[in-house]
Design a protein around this motif. Structure first.
Motif, PDB file in Angstrom:
ATOM      1  N   SER A  86     -65.392  16.930 -87.194  1.00  0.00           N
ATOM      2  CA  SER A  86     -64.739  15.574 -86.904  1.00  0.00           C
ATOM      3  C   SER A  86     -64.899  15.335 -85.229  1.00  0.00           C
ATOM      4  CB  SER A  86     -63.427  15.546 -87.310  1.00  0.00           C
ATOM      5  OG  SER A  86     -62.633  14.606 -86.497  1.00  0.00           O
ATOM      6  N   GLU A  88     -62.857  13.552 -83.633  1.00  0.00           N
ATOM      7  CA  GLU A  88     -61.468  13.451 -82.968  1.00  0.00           C
ATOM      8  C   GLU A  88     -60.924  15.034 -83.157  1.00  0.00           C
ATOM      9  OE1 GLU A  88     -62.727   9.701 -85.213  1.00  0.00           O
ATOM     10  OE2 GLU A  88     -62.640  11.848 -85.713  1.00  0.00           O
ATOM     11  N   ARG A  91     -62.470  16.691 -79.958  1.00  0.00           N
ATOM     12  CA  ARG A  91     -61.630  16.431 -78.608  1.00  0.00           C
ATOM     13  C   ARG A  91     -60.423  17.299 -78.694  1.00  0.00           C
ATOM     14  NH1 ARG A  91     -64.070  11.469 -80.040  1.00  0.00           N
ATOM     15  NH2 ARG A  91     -62.181  10.626 -80.756  1.00  0.00           N
ATOM     16  N   GLU A  92     -59.632  17.280 -79.703  1.00  0.00           N
ATOM     17  CA  GLU A  92     -58.203  17.951 -79.709  1.00  0.00           C
ATOM     18  C   GLU A  92     -58.672  19.466 -79.322  1.00  0.00           C
ATOM     19  OE1 GLU A  92     -54.168  18.261 -80.695  1.00  0.00           O
ATOM     20  OE2 GLU A  92     -55.403  16.468 -80.617  1.00  0.00           O
ATOM     21  N   LYS A  96     -58.062  18.284 -75.359  1.00  0.00           N
ATOM     22  CA  LYS A  96     -56.336  17.870 -75.212  1.00  0.00           C
ATOM     23  C   LYS A  96     -55.587  19.638 -75.387  1.00  0.00           C
ATOM     24  CE  LYS A  96     -52.413  15.888 -77.500  1.00  0.00           C
ATOM     25  NZ  LYS A  96     -52.024  14.936 -78.566  1.00  0.00           N
ATOM     26  N   GLY A 397     -54.556  18.552 -85.412  1.00  0.00           N
ATOM     27  CA  GLY A 397     -54.741  17.618 -86.594  1.00  0.00           C
ATOM     28  C   GLY A 397     -53.770  17.779 -87.959  1.00  0.00           C
ATOM     29  N   ASN A 446     -67.360  11.820 -75.758  1.00  0.00           N
ATOM     30  CA  ASN A 446     -66.460  11.720 -77.018  1.00  0.00           C
ATOM     31  C   ASN A 446     -66.719  12.613 -78.021  1.00  0.00           C
ATOM     32  OD1 ASN A 446     -64.954   9.480 -75.836  1.00  0.00           O
ATOM     33  ND2 ASN A 446     -66.553   8.047 -76.142  1.00  0.00           N
ATOM     34  N   ARG A 448     -69.300  12.814 -80.090  1.00  0.00           N
ATOM     35  CA  ARG A 448     -69.733  12.454 -81.514  1.00  0.00           C
ATOM     36  C   ARG A 448     -71.075  13.161 -81.738  1.00  0.00           C
ATOM     37  NH1 ARG A 448     -70.746   6.394 -80.319  1.00  0.00           N
ATOM     38  NH2 ARG A 448     -71.670   7.532 -78.442  1.00  0.00           N
TER      39      ARG A 448
END
Length: 524
Positions: A86, A88, A91-92, A96, A397, A446, A448
């Motif tokens: 994923s 998202e 990126r976590e 982050k 997540g 990003n 991806r």
């Protein structure tokens, strides 16, 4: 009496603690929700399933597909392995909460390949990593050093063209069959040997500009190490089994490392002695730079062993990504001639046919770079990035990620994610072209797709890697027309079962397409 009571009380307390951990730990872990994954057995976790389902990366992706999840938890020995597909969640992990997941595993394959963690990429978080990372970023892979080494890269770009031309010159009209994998891998080996040692060959090479037996062995050993670093060895997850080397990973790694150091170490030792005797006055390559680095007291910054280990790591980081991408890209484009035609039109507009592509042209080759980027997306060289290790318990997540977990971002899982990419298995370079006509970069901020990693552990060699990839690609398709071999209607794009390479090395028919004088100048 009191003297006997105290040890007994301590023993009872220890037993109570151990019993509580044994019975309460599973309940605690359930309360701390782990990502979904297969059920393992005590001590060994899912190692039996891993050993029965080779190659491991395909088994891991199959587990995730069957569970319909973009994050999983697979316990191997005492390690929680966390594969991720994923963007998202990627990126976590890498943005982050980057500081939490910025370490590396302490394991057999990483330790051997870095000579006891003397390097930058493979070394767990700590002072040694900080030192070597600074050396790489400031002294070796900086924009200034990149410019300084420009002429050496261009020498090898010229040699690439001459080598392919020599495969064709017996019949320029009919062309010649070229093993693109050999040409691409040896180009990458030639470039990094030139940058580090200021030489293309350890032996005499071949008259046609191709690799000699020494270079073939050297590059093969580099690719062997790349295959077995973090290659899901039993010893990487149950360290006390390392002595038995059940899967031969340790023996294979040690042999490959020995094949590399037998070429590197004499070069390095001789150069160090020459500098010590005052026989060299000016730095000419990366090895010279490393030898002459000084600390604040004026003493050598790096030991001889650190220099040797870092050079192996630089070699490992350079040879695989560009060569694999160009072999796949050319195979895809031969099967889709309209894409190849568009790339050639761009090259002819920017460069023409009376000279060769130069690095100064690369900024303007947007479609060519889009083709390279699309290849990184759909055909990455490795199934996972180098593992990131959590330095403390974390939540990502909504899932609990225990301290010590190995986080593996899946390169094909991200780049081929159907939730993110339309027609994810189709080679479509135009998807990377932006409406604002801005430059095309081979990275994706990003996440991806994962061509070069990011964050604290991000690739320090993005500039060098991007330049080598684009130059190799542009030189090959600009300098020659490419077609499938005679009597072969299409290139077979079957992926190897054991890795992500083409199952069969790409053999393609090359014919010179530039003015004859361009090639003749290279032979002078």
């Amino acid at each position: 009496m009191e003297n006997n009571t105290i040890p007994l009380a301590i023993l009872i307390a220890v037993l109570l603690v151990i019993t509580t951990i044994i019975f309460e730990w599973p309940c605690y872990m359930k309360l701390r929700k782990l990502p979904p994954g297969p059920t393992g057995i005590p001590i060994f976790g899912c190692l039996p399933q891993m050993l029965l389902n080779k190659p491991t990366f395909r088994w891991i992706h199959s587990v995730m597909d069957n569970m319909n999840t973009e994050i999983a938890c697979i316990r191997l020995g005492g390690v929680h392995v966390i594969p991720v597909t994923s963007p998202e969640l990627a990126r976590e992990f890498l943005k982050k909460q980057d500081s939490t997941f910025a370490s590396r595993p302490d394991c057999m394959s990483g330790r051997l390949s870095s000579n006891g963690y003397l390097t930058a990429v493979l070394t767990p978080m700590g002072d040694q990593w900080k030192k070597m990372r600074k050396v790489l970023a400031t002294n070796i892979l900086s924009p200034a050093k990149h410019n300084w080494l420009h002429d050496k890269r261009m020498e090898e770009a010229d040699n690439l063209i001459l080598y392919v031309y020599n495969q064709c010159k017996n019949s320029l009209e009919a062309g010649g069959l070229v093993n693109v994998r050999i040409a691409a891998q040896q180009y990458c080996g030639n470039v990094i040997r030139r940058l580090i040692f200021n030489k293309r060959h350890f032996g005499n090479g071949k008259e046609d500009g191709g690799p000699g037996p020494e270079e073939v062995e050297h590059v093969a050993a580099l690719f062997t190490i790349l295959t077995y670093i973090y290659g899901f060895s039993i010893a990487d997850y149950i360290p006390w089994l390392e002595i038995f080397d059940f899967d031969d990973h340790k023996a294979i790694l040690k042999k490959a490392i020995a094949n590399i150091t037998k070429y590197h170490d004499p070069e390095i030792d001789d150069r160090i002695q020459m500098w010590g005797k005052g026989m060299i006055a000016m730095e000419e390559d990366i090895l010279d730079v490393l030898i002459n680095l000084k600390d604040l007291k004026g003493a050598p910054l790096l030991t001889n062993e650190e220099i040797k280990a870092l050079i192996v790591e630089i070699m490992l980081a350079t040879v695989d990504n560009p060569s694999n991408a160009i072999e796949w890209a050319l195979a895809e484009m031969i099967n889709q001639p309209e894409i190849l035609k568009r790339a050639l039109e761009e090259l002819d507009i920017v460069v023409g046919r009376d000279r060769l592509v130069q690095e100064s042209d690369l900024t303007y080759l947007k479609y060519v770079k889009a083709c390279a980027k699309e290849t990184f997306r759909i055909h990455p060289i490795a199934p996972f990035n180098v593992p990131h290790v959590s330095m403390e318990d974390a939540t990502v997540g909504g899932y609990f990620i225990p301290k010590g977990s190995h986080v593996l971002l899946s390169r094909p899982g991200l780049g081929r994610n159907p939730r993110i990419w339309e027609e994810p298995l189709k080679f479509k370079p135009e998807r990377h072209l932006k409406d604002d006509c801005s430059d095309v970069v081979l990275t994706d901020s990003n996440l991806r797709m994962l061509s070069f990693s990011t964050g604290r552990r991000g690739c320090a060699g993005v500039l060098l890697g991007s330049t080598m990839t684009t130059m190799l690609f542009a030189r090959l398709i600009h300098g020659f027309s490419w077609n499938a071999p005679p009597d072969v209607p299409n290139i077979d794009l079957t992926e190897s079962e054991g890795d992500l390479l083409l199952a069969k090395p790409l053999l393609a028919l090359a014919k010179p397409r530039l003015s004859e004088h361009v090639y003749q100048q290279l032979g002078n």
